[in-house]
Design an enzyme around this catalytic site. Structure first.
Site, PDB file in Angstrom:
ATOM      1  N   ASN A   6       0.744  -1.094   0.153  1.00  0.00           N
ATOM      2  CA  ASN A   6      -0.079   0.053   0.090  1.00  0.00           C
ATOM      3  C   ASN A   6       0.834   0.999   0.106  1.00  0.00           C
ATOM      4  O   ASN A   6       1.730   1.464   0.952  1.00  0.00           O
ATOM      5  CB  ASN A   6      -1.010  -0.025   1.076  1.00  0.00           C
ATOM      6  N   HIS A   9       1.107   6.151   1.868  1.00  0.00           N
ATOM      7  CA  HIS A   9       1.911   7.011   2.883  1.00  0.00           C
ATOM      8  C   HIS A   9       2.943   7.778   2.247  1.00  0.00           C
ATOM      9  O   HIS A   9       3.457   8.524   2.783  1.00  0.00           O
ATOM     10  CB  HIS A   9       2.291   6.182   3.862  1.00  0.00           C
ATOM     11  N   HIS A  42      -5.506   3.836  -1.625  1.00  0.00           N
ATOM     12  CA  HIS A  42      -6.748   4.210  -0.842  1.00  0.00           C
ATOM     13  C   HIS A  42      -7.181   5.554  -1.862  1.00  0.00           C
ATOM     14  O   HIS A  42      -6.633   6.441  -1.174  1.00  0.00           O
ATOM     15  CB  HIS A  42      -6.888   4.010   0.473  1.00  0.00           C
ATOM     16  N   ARG A  44      -9.090   8.143  -1.048  1.00  0.00           N
ATOM     17  CA  ARG A  44     -10.355   8.431   0.083  1.00  0.00           C
ATOM     18  C   ARG A  44     -11.226   9.665  -0.380  1.00  0.00           C
ATOM     19  O   ARG A  44     -10.709  10.400  -1.133  1.00  0.00           O
ATOM     20  CB  ARG A  44      -9.695   8.981   1.473  1.00  0.00           C
ATOM     21  N   ARG A  48      -6.999  12.799   1.227  1.00  0.00           N
ATOM     22  CA  ARG A  48      -6.141  13.431   2.092  1.00  0.00           C
ATOM     23  C   ARG A  48      -4.622  12.848   1.638  1.00  0.00           C
ATOM     24  O   ARG A  48      -3.648  13.456   2.206  1.00  0.00           O
ATOM     25  CB  ARG A  48      -6.382  12.770   3.556  1.00  0.00           C
ATOM     26  N   GLU A  69      -8.584   0.916  -2.952  1.00  0.00           N
ATOM     27  CA  GLU A  69      -9.745   0.822  -2.004  1.00  0.00           C
ATOM     28  C   GLU A  69     -10.707   1.967  -2.043  1.00  0.00           C
ATOM     29  O   GLU A  69      -9.976   3.260  -2.427  1.00  0.00           O
ATOM     30  CB  GLU A  69      -9.094   0.797  -0.588  1.00  0.00           C
ATOM     31  N   THR A 100      -8.179   3.443   8.557  1.00  0.00           N
ATOM     32  CA  THR A 100      -9.688   2.840   8.590  1.00  0.00           C
ATOM     33  C   THR A 100      -9.739   1.942   9.841  1.00  0.00           C
ATOM     34  O   THR A 100      -8.785   0.781   9.965  1.00  0.00           O
ATOM     35  CB  THR A 100      -9.453   1.769   7.454  1.00  0.00           C
ATOM     36  N   GLU A 150     -11.316  -9.406   2.843  1.00  0.00           N
ATOM     37  CA  GLU A 150     -10.151  -8.863   3.541  1.00  0.00           C
ATOM     38  C   GLU A 150     -10.261  -8.723   4.761  1.00  0.00           C
ATOM     39  O   GLU A 150     -11.023  -7.907   5.359  1.00  0.00           O
ATOM     40  CB  GLU A 150      -9.442  -7.720   2.845  1.00  0.00           C
ATOM     41  N   HIS A 213      -3.935  -4.531   7.779  1.00  0.00           N
ATOM     42  CA  HIS A 213      -4.150  -3.214   8.787  1.00  0.00           C
ATOM     43  C   HIS A 213      -3.217  -3.406   9.921  1.00  0.00           C
ATOM     44  O   HIS A 213      -3.318  -4.507  10.591  1.00  0.00           O
ATOM     45  CB  HIS A 213      -5.483  -3.034   8.902  1.00  0.00           C
TER      46      HIS A 213
HETATM   47  N1  PXP Z   1      -5.991  -3.183   3.808  1.00  0.00           N
HETATM   48  C1  PXP Z   1      -6.840  -2.030   3.989  1.00  0.00           C
HETATM   49  C2  PXP Z   1      -8.181  -2.549   3.153  1.00  0.00           C
HETATM   50  C3  PXP Z   1      -6.332  -0.743   4.410  1.00  0.00           C
HETATM   51  O1  PXP Z   1      -7.624   0.087   4.391  1.00  0.00           O
HETATM   52  C4  PXP Z   1      -5.279  -0.564   4.705  1.00  0.00           C
HETATM   53  C5  PXP Z   1      -4.945   1.204   5.346  1.00  0.00           C
HETATM   54  O2  PXP Z   1      -5.033   1.662   4.467  1.00  0.00           O
HETATM   55  C6  PXP Z   1      -4.307  -1.457   4.564  1.00  0.00           C
HETATM   56  C7  PXP Z   1      -4.530  -2.906   4.194  1.00  0.00           C
HETATM   57  C8  PXP Z   1      -2.794  -1.078   5.165  1.00  0.00           C
HETATM   58  O3  PXP Z   1      -2.903  -1.125   6.482  1.00  0.00           O
HETATM   59  P1  PXP Z   1      -1.406  -0.384   7.251  1.00  0.00           P
HETATM   60  O4  PXP Z   1      -1.125   0.896   6.488  1.00  0.00           O
HETATM   61  O5  PXP Z   1      -1.783  -0.531   8.486  1.00  0.00           O
HETATM   62  O6  PXP Z   1      -0.416  -1.728   6.802  1.00  0.00           O
END
Ligand code: PXP
Length: 259
Positions: A6, A9, A42, A44, A48, A69, A100, A150, A213
Site C-alpha cells: 500500500n 503514505h 486508497h 479517500r 487526504r 480501496e 480505517t 480482506e 491493517h
Molecule cells: N488493507 C486495507 C483495506 C486498508 O484500508 C489498509 C490501510 O489503508 C491496509 C490494508 C494497510 O494498512 P497499514 O497501512 O496499517 O499496513
C-alpha cells in the site's frame, strides 16, 4: 503468500507540502523489480493522500495488478468503475479517523453495497470487502457474491503491540491495556485462532482471503503462516522503514518476514 504494498503514505508525505515530491508513481518500478504481487491504493473521499490523478496514472502505468480501496458511496464507485483497476476493495470511511478503524457493517439490504458490487462487476472489476473477522461477515460476503474478503487485522496488531511493546495508546484503543500479560497472550491466541478458522471457512465457501491493517515486521509472521490467507496488504510499516533503508530493502525485508 502474496504481498500487496500500500503506497498511500508516499502521498501522505507529498501532501504535507502539496508539491509533487515524493511521487507515489515512482514506487511502481521498485515494487515490480522486487516481485511484489500487487499495488494497493486508497482513494479517500477527502483525498487526504492519493489524488484522482495518482490513481489514474498508477492504474494505467502499473504492470502489477492494482487494488483500489474506496468507500461505498455512489460517486466513488463511479470513479472506480471508470478507472478500471484490477480489484476494488470496499472499505468503511469516516472523516475524523486517522486510518480505517474497522471492517464494513455489511447488510444484504444495503442497496449502496449491492448496487455498487453489481456496478463494479459489470465493469469487469473483481470486488473485495474489508471486514472484521466474524462468521456473519463471511456469510453475508458470500451472499453478496464478491470474489474476495480482506480481514481487518487491526485488533490482532493492537493486542500484539500491547503485549510486546507495552504501547499504551494505539489508534484502536482496546480497553485491555492494563491486563496481565497472560490475558493478553490468550487474547492474541484467540484472535489468531479466529482468523485461522474463518479463513478456512471462507476458503471452503469459495472466497479468496486477504488480510491487512497494522501488520509490521514483528507481528506479521503468525498471520503469514495461516494457510488460507492468500495475500497481505501492508502499507505503514513498509513505507516507514523505507525512510531508513529505502523502499527496495524495506519490501525485501517484509518479503523475508512473510516467507
Ligand atoms: N488493507 C486495507 C483495506 C486498508 O484500508 C489498509 C490501510 O489503508 C491496509 C490494508 C494497510 O494498512 P497499514 O497501512 O496499517 O499496513
Amino acid at each position: 503468500m502474496k504481498l500487496g504494498v500500500n503506497i498511500d503514505h508516499i502521498a501522505v508525505l507529498r501532501e504535507a507540502r502539496r508539491i509533487n515530491d515524493p511521487n507515489p508513481l515512482d514506487a511502481l518500478s521498485i515494487c515490480e523489480k522486487v516481485g511484489v504481487e500487487q499495488i494497493t491504493i486508497h482513494l479517500r473521499e477527502d483525498r487526504r493522500h492519493i489524488q484522482d490523478k495518482d490513481a489514474q496514472e498508477i492504474i494505467i502505468r502499473s504492470k502489477l495488478p492494482v487494488n483500489l480501496e474506496c468507500a461505498i458511496e455512489s460517486g466513488m464507485i463511479e470513479i472506480a468503475c471508470a478507472l478500471k483497476p484490477h480489484r476494488v476493495t470496499l472499505v468503511p470511511e469516516k472523516r475524523q479517523e486517522v486510518t480505517t478503524e474497522g471492517g464494513l457493517a455489511l447488510s444484504l439490504e444495503d442497496t449502496r453495497l449491492t448496487d455498487g458490487i453489481k456496478n463494479l462487476h459489470a465493469h469487469g472489476i473483481e470486488v473485495s470487502l474489508f471486514v472484521d473477522p466474524t462468521d456473519e461477515a463471511l456469510s453475508v460476503s458470500k451472499e453478496l457474491g464478491v470474489e474476495w474478503i480482506e480481514f481487518h487485522t487491526g485488533a490482532y496488531a493492537n493486542i500484539f503491540a500491547t503485549l510486546h511493546t507495552n504501547i499504551k495508546e494505539t489508534h484502536h484503543a482496546i480497553k485491555s491495556l492494563d491486563l496481565p500479560k497472560s490475558t493478553l497472550q490468550d487474547m492474541l491466541d484467540s484472535e489468531l485462532a479466529k482468523l485461522k478458522s474463518l479463513s478456512a471457512k471462507a476458503h471452503i465457501l469459495g472466497l479468496h482471503v486477504a488480510a491487512g491493517h497494522g501488520l509490521n515486521y514483528d507481528n506479521v509472521k503468525a498471520i503469514a503462516q495461516i494457510d488460507d490467507i492468500e495475500e497481505l496488504n501492508i502499507g505503514q510499516s513498509i513505507i516507514a522503514r523505507s525512510i531508513w533503508v529505502g523502499l527496495k530493502r524495506a519490501i525485501l525485508q517484509m518479503q523475508e518476514a512473510i516467507k
